[in-house]
Write a protein that holds these residues in place. Sequence first.
Motif, mmCIF file in Angstrom:
data_model
loop_
_atom_site.group_PDB
_atom_site.id
_atom_site.type_symbol
_atom_site.label_atom_id
_atom_site.label_comp_id
_atom_site.label_asym_id
_atom_site.label_seq_id
_atom_site.Cartn_x
_atom_site.Cartn_y
_atom_site.Cartn_z
ATOM 1 N N ALA A 154 0.832 -1.212 0.000
ATOM 2 C CA ALA A 154 0.000 0.000 0.000
ATOM 3 C C ALA A 154 0.859 1.252 0.000
ATOM 4 N N LEU A 155 1.931 1.249 0.787
ATOM 5 C CA LEU A 155 2.809 2.421 0.853
ATOM 6 C C LEU A 155 3.526 2.637 -0.475
ATOM 7 N N ILE A 156 3.995 1.566 -1.101
ATOM 8 C CA ILE A 156 4.672 1.689 -2.393
ATOM 9 C C ILE A 156 3.732 2.272 -3.443
ATOM 10 N N LEU A 157 2.489 1.800 -3.465
ATOM 11 C CA LEU A 157 1.517 2.309 -4.436
ATOM 12 C C LEU A 157 1.206 3.783 -4.176
ATOM 13 N N MET A 158 1.082 4.163 -2.907
ATOM 14 C CA MET A 158 0.790 5.563 -2.590
ATOM 15 C C MET A 158 1.945 6.471 -2.998
ATOM 16 N N VAL A 159 3.176 6.048 -2.724
ATOM 17 C CA VAL A 159 4.336 6.892 -3.030
ATOM 18 C C VAL A 159 4.535 7.018 -4.534
ATOM 19 N N THR A 160 4.479 5.895 -5.244
ATOM 20 C CA THR A 160 4.728 5.934 -6.690
ATOM 21 C C THR A 160 3.632 6.687 -7.439
ATOM 22 N N SER A 161 2.382 6.549 -7.007
ATOM 23 C CA SER A 161 1.293 7.243 -7.701
ATOM 24 C C SER A 161 1.233 8.720 -7.363
ATOM 25 N N SER A 162 2.056 9.162 -6.398
ATOM 26 C CA SER A 162 2.086 10.576 -6.027
ATOM 27 C C SER A 162 3.123 11.364 -6.817
ATOM 28 N N MET A 163 3.848 10.685 -7.694
ATOM 29 C CA MET A 163 4.806 11.404 -8.528
ATOM 30 C C MET A 163 4.071 12.442 -9.375
ATOM 31 N N GLU A 164 4.726 13.562 -9.607
ATOM 32 C CA GLU A 164 4.046 14.689 -10.259
ATOM 33 C C GLU A 164 3.492 14.318 -11.621
ATOM 34 N N PHE A 165 4.226 13.494 -12.390
ATOM 35 C CA PHE A 165 3.751 13.119 -13.721
ATOM 36 C C PHE A 165 2.421 12.380 -13.638
ATOM 37 N N ILE A 166 2.330 11.420 -12.725
ATOM 38 C CA ILE A 166 1.089 10.659 -12.577
ATOM 39 C C ILE A 166 -0.006 11.536 -11.994
ATOM 40 N N ARG A 167 0.353 12.377 -11.024
ATOM 41 C CA ARG A 167 -0.643 13.240 -10.384
ATOM 42 C C ARG A 167 -1.250 14.229 -11.371
ATOM 43 N N ARG A 168 -0.418 14.748 -12.281
ATOM 44 C CA ARG A 168 -0.901 15.719 -13.260
ATOM 45 C C ARG A 168 -1.639 15.061 -14.413
ATOM 46 N N SER A 169 -1.142 13.924 -14.879
ATOM 47 C CA SER A 169 -1.705 13.294 -16.088
ATOM 48 C C SER A 169 -2.805 12.288 -15.776
ATOM 49 N N TYR A 170 -2.713 11.610 -14.641
ATOM 50 C CA TYR A 170 -3.701 10.581 -14.279
ATOM 51 C C TYR A 170 -4.156 10.837 -12.845
ATOM 52 N N PHE A 171 -4.894 11.917 -12.678
ATOM 53 C CA PHE A 171 -5.284 12.334 -11.335
ATOM 54 C C PHE A 171 -6.116 11.267 -10.636
#
Length: 536
Positions: A154-171
């Motif tokens: 769960a922590l790995i998924l939260m950290v990796t999905s919080s990268m700016e590219f993913i946050r901006r492109s796949y909110f």
Amino acid sequence: MAPQNIRNKASQNGHQNQWASLKAAWLGLNVFLFVYYFLLFDRDKKFYYTRVLLGCCRRTMRKQLDHNLTFHKLVAYTIALFTAVHIIAHLCNFEWYNDSQQAADRSLSSILSDLHQDEESNKWLNPIHTNSTTPAYVTFTTIPGLTGVIITVALILMVTSSMEFIRRSYFEVFWYTHHLFVIYFAGLVIHGIAGLVRGQTAESLNKHNPEHCAQDPTHWGKNNTLSHCEEPEFGSIPAESWQWVLTPILLYVFERVLRFWRSRQRVVITKAVVHPSKVLELQMHKKGFSMEVGQYIFINCPSISRLEWHPFTLTSAPEEDFFSVHIRAAGDWTENLIDTFQQQKPKTPRIEVDGPFGTASEDVFQYEVAMLVGAGIGVTPFASVLKSIWYKFQHADQRLKTKKIYFYWLCRDTGAFAWFNDLLASLEQEMEESGKTGFLNYRLFLTGWDHSIAGQAVFNFDKDMDVVTGLKQKTSFGRPMWSNEFSAVATAHPRSVVGVFLCGPQALAKSLQKCCYQYSSLDPRKVKFYFNKENF
């Protein structure tokens, strides 16, 4: 017996002191989490009230509240770092457990590993009871092992999905994955209840002094003449993780209930307009709603998604009897929202609103001189500021501390200027009528243009009105030379405190922050630039 009693008493006092230290640490951590939750991480109106409470403090201290997301990321990285340390330590520990179980050299670790393995008294130390038991088996068949794997994933998924590219492109990916924190904290609470980590019991310590008895482990036993060297007995260390997270969890649950209740209050859409460049303006009314300049709200449209809430800066002024937002198409959710209102259905889509929430722009009127920099739709918080100024001029508000505002708006296309022109034109007229033409100095920069637009602007340069915007202020082509702008402001206001406010990209933020440091005088009596940036 006297020396032994002294040692036992000292041991008991030591354990009492350790327990007191742990309790003090627990209280300190809960206070820290309380401060963290309410002052730095919370996106509620409490953030505004905190600014009010800290109004008497130094500006530098108040500005730390604007770094709430930075602090949130720092805490997340710290959790990830110590999670890695925790996992590596357990892997090493289980490897040593396995080696001790298989060893036959009658060493101290081997003897400790063999103690009470065949008994049902639960007094063992080594969780690996047989040579066939592997660390992987313990990992996936015990509560600590399974919960550890789950919360780590769960922590790995939260950290990796919080990268700016993913946050901006796949909110949506970021939004839904970030809510795995519920699983994370649930697993964290029950992670230690099985008692896999064990220690010597208090009763055993009275009969077995580790410092003395470890010197000769082969003579441990009930027939030993030294009573304090009986076989040591071990028990589970009680799980205490719930104590460390209880306060913030309760606070979070309370806030979620409060926000749910607040978001369910009826919102009336009084006006919906789609401006050029596909920008949707919504004017709304909600009972009991009050705001300050520069604040933002969360908006949900149940017909698009019941779970997604997106932040939008308020473009209305506190003096108005409605609140408004301007929404640019920048993803699936915003495009669907704009399309829904463009379809002009008989029934207006239902909108839910949570907020308002505080930002750095609330402090704009605390500075004698303010530089407002907006990039594209990033002009929205300054629309609220400029509208509020217009109302203050109309009512001749003598409490206005700000004496001069420099406003810069950078846009890629001419259509983006359209929805803001009326406000700037009104301000121009109001300042002329009130005799304060020098109060607002605004510059519009067109960063995306072709030769035909530039040629038309040059051909019509002598006209009173700008050919691009229809305003008296001429549009500049290209990007500002920020060193020249800061130098001019520093020269015009040599003894003023200048607040620099930005709502725009990170690259622009770095340039402005560098200029703030470069053009601030070391002499406290001279010009100082303070940088403030919106964070989403």
